[in-house]
Write an enzyme that holds these catalytic residues in place. Sequence first.
Site, PDB file in Angstrom:
ATOM      1  N   GLY A  16     -64.353 -43.391   6.095  1.00  0.00           N
ATOM      2  CA  GLY A  16     -65.766 -43.688   6.272  1.00  0.00           C
ATOM      3  C   GLY A  16     -66.194 -43.855   7.712  1.00  0.00           C
ATOM      4  CB  VAL A  19     -70.655 -43.574   6.552  1.00  0.00           C
ATOM      5  CG1 VAL A  19     -71.594 -44.655   6.029  1.00  0.00           C
ATOM      6  CG2 VAL A  19     -70.860 -42.297   5.746  1.00  0.00           C
ATOM      7  CE  LYS A  39     -65.471 -35.913  14.832  1.00  0.00           C
ATOM      8  NZ  LYS A  39     -64.998 -36.998  13.955  1.00  0.00           N
ATOM      9  N   GLY A 172     -65.209 -49.084   5.696  1.00  0.00           N
ATOM     10  CA  GLY A 172     -66.082 -47.921   5.652  1.00  0.00           C
ATOM     11  C   GLY A 172     -66.633 -47.577   4.287  1.00  0.00           C
ATOM     12  CB  SER A 173     -65.928 -46.383   1.402  1.00  0.00           C
ATOM     13  OG  SER A 173     -66.414 -46.048   0.122  1.00  0.00           O
ATOM     14  N   GLY A 204     -70.693 -44.675  -1.062  1.00  0.00           N
ATOM     15  CA  GLY A 204     -71.825 -43.818  -1.361  1.00  0.00           C
ATOM     16  C   GLY A 204     -73.003 -43.975  -0.423  1.00  0.00           C
TER      17      GLY A 204
END
Length: 234
Positions: A16, A19, A39, A172-173, A204
């Site tokens: 993640g 995100v 990046k 992250g998730s 999500g």
Amino acid sequence: MTGRFVVVTGTGTGVGKTVATAALAAVAVAAGERVAVLKPAQTGVGPDDPGDVDEVARLVPGVTTRELARYPDPLAPATAARRCGACPVTPEQAAVTARTLADHHDLVLVEGAGGLLVRFTDEGGTLADVARLLGAPVVVVAAAGLGTLNHTALTVEALRARGLSCAGIVIGSWPAEPDLAERCNLQDLPMITRALVRGLLPEGLGRVTPDRFAAVARDTLGPIQLGDWQDPRA
């Protein structure tokens, strides 16, 4: 006055990280800051496919994004560059670009590829070198489930062994219904790593609208001042 830098790494692939980078950017944008996301190396995408910075731009309208190189194979950047006969991105190139972005932005987020010590070059250049060159704190994005204690502790230990500051951990998730391991990991991570868990991003989150994304990011991570995030041992 130039902007400040924060490097975002993961304990591995698929935790993640993108995100989380977007969430950090969203909180800063909501605070009125000019934000850029860099990046250095994108792998596993074709020349016309959307990459991680495109995902950040979709979730956080108005953020500046920059990608230095992309390679089609879903491998470590050094290996992917070698396989397609392209030049690798060096930590020095990434740092120069970040400093250029900082001339016109308040915050520059640098998102790595995979984990902290994944090689950008065959000579051994890594995201840790980018953080060192920039003097930047590093946010560690971790998974929630089994294995994360070891992976996260190793990443934080590698940072400290190099004299780098761990700015904190972001899950992250985070599942809607965490199991026993995930709940225990949340309690154990600060004790094992001696680093603060700064937020739990719901699973999500990358599929919601930009407005909803910004609201959840603020609720989860904000209000924050990334420049104030410090290694507890510093």
